[in-house]
Design a protein around this motif. Structure first.
Motif, mmCIF file in Angstrom:
data_model
loop_
_atom_site.group_PDB
_atom_site.id
_atom_site.type_symbol
_atom_site.label_atom_id
_atom_site.label_comp_id
_atom_site.label_asym_id
_atom_site.label_seq_id
_atom_site.Cartn_x
_atom_site.Cartn_y
_atom_site.Cartn_z
ATOM 1 N N GLU A 153 0.852 -1.180 0.000
ATOM 2 C CA GLU A 153 0.000 0.000 0.000
ATOM 3 C C GLU A 153 0.890 1.233 0.000
ATOM 4 O O GLU A 153 2.099 1.125 0.176
ATOM 5 N N TYR A 154 0.278 2.393 -0.161
ATOM 6 C CA TYR A 154 1.038 3.599 -0.435
ATOM 7 C C TYR A 154 2.125 3.896 0.603
ATOM 8 O O TYR A 154 3.231 4.277 0.257
ATOM 9 N N TYR A 155 1.825 3.701 1.850
ATOM 10 C CA TYR A 155 2.791 4.060 2.893
ATOM 11 C C TYR A 155 3.694 2.905 3.307
ATOM 12 O O TYR A 155 4.248 2.918 4.392
ATOM 13 N N ALA A 156 3.838 1.938 2.429
ATOM 14 C CA ALA A 156 4.574 0.718 2.791
ATOM 15 C C ALA A 156 5.947 1.006 3.399
ATOM 16 O O ALA A 156 6.319 0.414 4.407
ATOM 17 N N ILE A 180 19.183 -9.263 8.506
ATOM 18 C CA ILE A 180 17.848 -9.127 7.914
ATOM 19 C C ILE A 180 17.624 -10.340 7.023
ATOM 20 O O ILE A 180 18.327 -10.549 6.037
ATOM 21 N N LYS A 181 16.684 -11.148 7.434
ATOM 22 C CA LYS A 181 16.390 -12.373 6.679
ATOM 23 C C LYS A 181 15.805 -12.007 5.320
ATOM 24 O O LYS A 181 16.210 -12.539 4.293
ATOM 25 N N GLY A 182 14.849 -11.093 5.344
ATOM 26 C CA GLY A 182 14.246 -10.667 4.093
ATOM 27 C C GLY A 182 12.990 -9.860 4.334
ATOM 28 O O GLY A 182 12.509 -9.746 5.460
ATOM 29 N N VAL A 183 12.506 -9.307 3.222
ATOM 30 C CA VAL A 183 11.285 -8.510 3.264
ATOM 31 C C VAL A 183 10.260 -9.222 2.386
ATOM 32 O O VAL A 183 10.570 -9.609 1.261
ATOM 33 N N VAL A 184 9.066 -9.412 2.912
ATOM 34 C CA VAL A 184 8.048 -10.078 2.102
ATOM 35 C C VAL A 184 6.874 -9.138 1.858
ATOM 36 O O VAL A 184 6.340 -8.526 2.788
ATOM 37 N N LEU A 185 6.543 -8.992 0.586
ATOM 38 C CA LEU A 185 5.419 -8.125 0.213
ATOM 39 C C LEU A 185 4.117 -8.885 0.411
ATOM 40 O O LEU A 185 3.978 -10.018 -0.056
ATOM 41 N N THR A 186 3.194 -8.256 1.118
ATOM 42 C CA THR A 186 1.936 -8.937 1.452
ATOM 43 C C THR A 186 0.734 -8.189 0.888
ATOM 44 O O THR A 186 0.831 -7.001 0.550
ATOM 45 N N MET A 187 -0.357 -8.910 0.825
ATOM 46 C CA MET A 187 -1.654 -8.353 0.410
ATOM 47 C C MET A 187 -1.566 -7.652 -0.949
ATOM 48 O O MET A 187 -2.143 -6.582 -1.151
ATOM 49 N N TYR A 188 -0.844 -8.270 -1.840
ATOM 50 C CA TYR A 188 -0.691 -7.734 -3.196
ATOM 51 C C TYR A 188 -2.009 -7.911 -3.947
ATOM 52 O O TYR A 188 -2.567 -9.013 -3.986
ATOM 53 N N ASP A 189 -2.484 -6.821 -4.528
ATOM 54 C CA ASP A 189 -3.736 -6.883 -5.274
ATOM 55 C C ASP A 189 -3.437 -6.661 -6.749
ATOM 56 O O ASP A 189 -3.151 -5.537 -7.172
ATOM 57 N N GLY A 190 -3.490 -7.736 -7.501
ATOM 58 C CA GLY A 190 -3.140 -7.692 -8.922
ATOM 59 C C GLY A 190 -4.063 -6.803 -9.739
ATOM 60 O O GLY A 190 -3.726 -6.409 -10.858
ATOM 61 N N ARG A 191 -5.240 -6.489 -9.187
ATOM 62 C CA ARG A 191 -6.197 -5.690 -9.961
ATOM 63 C C ARG A 191 -5.945 -4.198 -9.820
ATOM 64 O O ARG A 191 -6.555 -3.392 -10.513
ATOM 65 N N TYR A 211 11.941 -10.785 -1.071
ATOM 66 C CA TYR A 211 11.682 -12.107 -1.644
ATOM 67 C C TYR A 211 10.944 -11.974 -2.975
ATOM 68 O O TYR A 211 10.124 -11.076 -3.156
ATOM 69 N N GLN A 212 11.245 -12.879 -3.879
ATOM 70 C CA GLN A 212 10.532 -12.928 -5.163
ATOM 71 C C GLN A 212 9.055 -13.215 -4.944
ATOM 72 O O GLN A 212 8.192 -12.652 -5.604
ATOM 73 N N THR A 213 8.788 -14.117 -4.011
ATOM 74 C CA THR A 213 7.398 -14.491 -3.723
ATOM 75 C C THR A 213 6.646 -13.295 -3.160
ATOM 76 O O THR A 213 7.127 -12.630 -2.239
ATOM 77 N N VAL A 214 5.480 -13.058 -3.715
ATOM 78 C CA VAL A 214 4.610 -11.996 -3.221
ATOM 79 C C VAL A 214 3.331 -12.666 -2.707
ATOM 80 O O VAL A 214 2.806 -13.573 -3.352
ATOM 81 N N ILE A 215 2.881 -12.244 -1.530
ATOM 82 C CA ILE A 215 1.659 -12.848 -0.985
ATOM 83 C C ILE A 215 0.452 -12.057 -1.509
ATOM 84 O O ILE A 215 0.335 -10.853 -1.243
ATOM 85 N N PRO A 216 -0.423 -12.698 -2.267
ATOM 86 C CA PRO A 216 -1.561 -11.951 -2.817
ATOM 87 C C PRO A 216 -2.623 -11.674 -1.764
ATOM 88 O O PRO A 216 -2.719 -12.398 -0.767
ATOM 89 N N ARG A 217 -3.390 -10.641 -1.972
ATOM 90 C CA ARG A 217 -4.587 -10.448 -1.144
ATOM 91 C C ARG A 217 -5.572 -11.538 -1.554
ATOM 92 O O ARG A 217 -5.875 -11.702 -2.718
ATOM 93 N N ASN A 218 -6.008 -12.309 -0.572
ATOM 94 C CA ASN A 218 -6.815 -13.484 -0.875
ATOM 95 C C ASN A 218 -7.789 -13.710 0.277
ATOM 96 O O ASN A 218 -7.379 -13.831 1.425
ATOM 97 N N VAL A 219 -9.057 -13.746 -0.043
ATOM 98 C CA VAL A 219 -10.061 -13.808 1.015
ATOM 99 C C VAL A 219 -9.936 -15.081 1.870
ATOM 100 O O VAL A 219 -10.203 -15.067 3.069
ATOM 101 N N ARG A 220 -9.456 -16.155 1.279
ATOM 102 C CA ARG A 220 -9.290 -17.406 2.042
ATOM 103 C C ARG A 220 -8.286 -17.218 3.179
ATOM 104 O O ARG A 220 -8.430 -17.794 4.251
ATOM 105 N N VAL A 221 -7.261 -16.394 2.915
ATOM 106 C CA VAL A 221 -6.239 -16.118 3.940
ATOM 107 C C VAL A 221 -6.874 -15.439 5.148
ATOM 108 O O VAL A 221 -6.570 -15.764 6.297
ATOM 109 N N SER A 222 -7.783 -14.521 4.878
ATOM 110 C CA SER A 222 -8.395 -13.783 5.998
ATOM 111 C C SER A 222 -9.506 -14.577 6.680
ATOM 112 O O SER A 222 -9.830 -14.328 7.839
#
Ligand SMILES: Nc1ncnc2c1ncn2[C@@H]1O[C@H](COP(=O)(O)OP(=O)(O)OP(=O)(O)O)[C@@H](O)[C@H]1O
Ligand SMILES: [Mg+2]
Length: 262
Positions: A153-156, A180-191, A211-222
């Motif tokens: 999000e904007y203020y990440a 620092i192990k790494g930074v993981v981007l979360t709640m990515y919204d492809g739309r 990390y290359q892996t990005v965690i998408p925003r996904n209702v199942r997660v919540s």
């Protein structure tokens, strides 16, 4: 198998996916046969809930352990997830910062408690609260590394310099080996374009730390925590589960590269 590593999942910003990452990354690593201990260092107790530990099972919690009322053996409980144990948190933990404040070993309590753990774990994850107070400092002092979830999000990036200052402070005085192990981007919204823009900016700024892996925003997660389940057990095939499995794979690859595991 790997040597034990202690990873603090931390970002003083609230609601960025610390707990979701702790719970689901732990589950994904356990699914590969690794043993994991989750230390819930947040009085909100969300990691305990997410791992299916009922509030009634939390009388012996991290607060009791830090206060010296119970032993580490009493504090560790097994979860229904194979390979995942937890030291839960109850709201009592909110008193700990005040109680520790006057103690000379206030920053090192968690570190010395962890050193008393007899069972060999491959990973110990510490889910930190959204603050840079004594609980987070204890976690960073006990840890080998910090894993930072950043919400797309904007203020990440805002607040990250404050977090880095805390890491530097801990390195300078309390725990020189903290990496620092790494930074993981979360709640990515492809739309939405904003997610893509933020992701690009963060990668430009932090480079290989991300990390290359990005965690998408996904209702199942919540939805999963309301059933007391990690998303991997709630819906193994959803995009969120796949992302956390990929993130676990990336961590393992990272460690193989660094020679930490064979
Ligand atoms: N990938 C995702 N998709 C959809 N919802 C998510 C995702 N990750 C987290 N959430 C939801 O966003 C909220 C915040 O996530 P989480 O509790 O993991 O953040 P946190 O950083 O631990 O928060 P706090 O700072 O309060 O401890 C939760 O309701 C969670 O279910
Ligand atoms: Mg949390």
């Amino acid at each position: 198998m790997s040597a034990r590593q202690i990873i603090a999942v931390s970002n003083q910003k609230g609601g960025v996916g610390k707990t979701t990452t702790t719970v689901n990354l732990s589950t994904a690593l356990a699914a590969t046969g690794r043993s994991v201990l989750v230390i819930d260092a947040d009085p909100q107790g969300n990691a305990s809930t997410g791992l299916g530990v009922d509030r009634t099972q939390r009388e012996d919690d991290l607060y009791q352990l830090v206060s010296g009322t119970i032993t580490i053996e009493q504090a560790i409980i097994s979860t229904d997830i194979k390979g995942v144990d937890v030291i839960p948190a109850s709201t009592d933990l909110s008193a700990v910062e005040l109680e520790l404040a006057s103690k000379t070993d206030r920053n090192n309590r968690l570190k010395s408690l962890i050193s008393n753990i007899n069972k060999e774990y491959d990973y110990i994850f510490i889910d930190c609260p959204p603050s840079l107070g004594l609980l987070t400092v204890n976690a960073l002092t006990a840890a080998d590394s910090i894993l930072i979830p950043l919400q797309c999000e904007y203020y990440a990036l805002e607040g990250l310099s404050q977090l880095m200052d805390t890491v530097e402070m801990v390195r300078a005085g309390l725990n020189a080996r903290l990496t620092i192990k790494g930074v993981v981007l979360t709640m990515y919204d492809g739309r939405n374009n904003l997610s893509a823009m933020v992701s690009k900016d963060v990668r430009e700024y932090l480079g290989k730390l991300v990390y290359q892996t990005v965690i998408p925003r996904n209702v199942r997660v919540s939805e999963a925590p309301s059933y007391g389940l990690p998303v991997l057990l709630y819906d193994m095939n959803c995009a969120g589960s796949e992302a956390y499995i990929a993130l676990a794979g990336e961590l393992i690859k990272q460690e193989k590269k660094n020679g930490k595991i064979s």
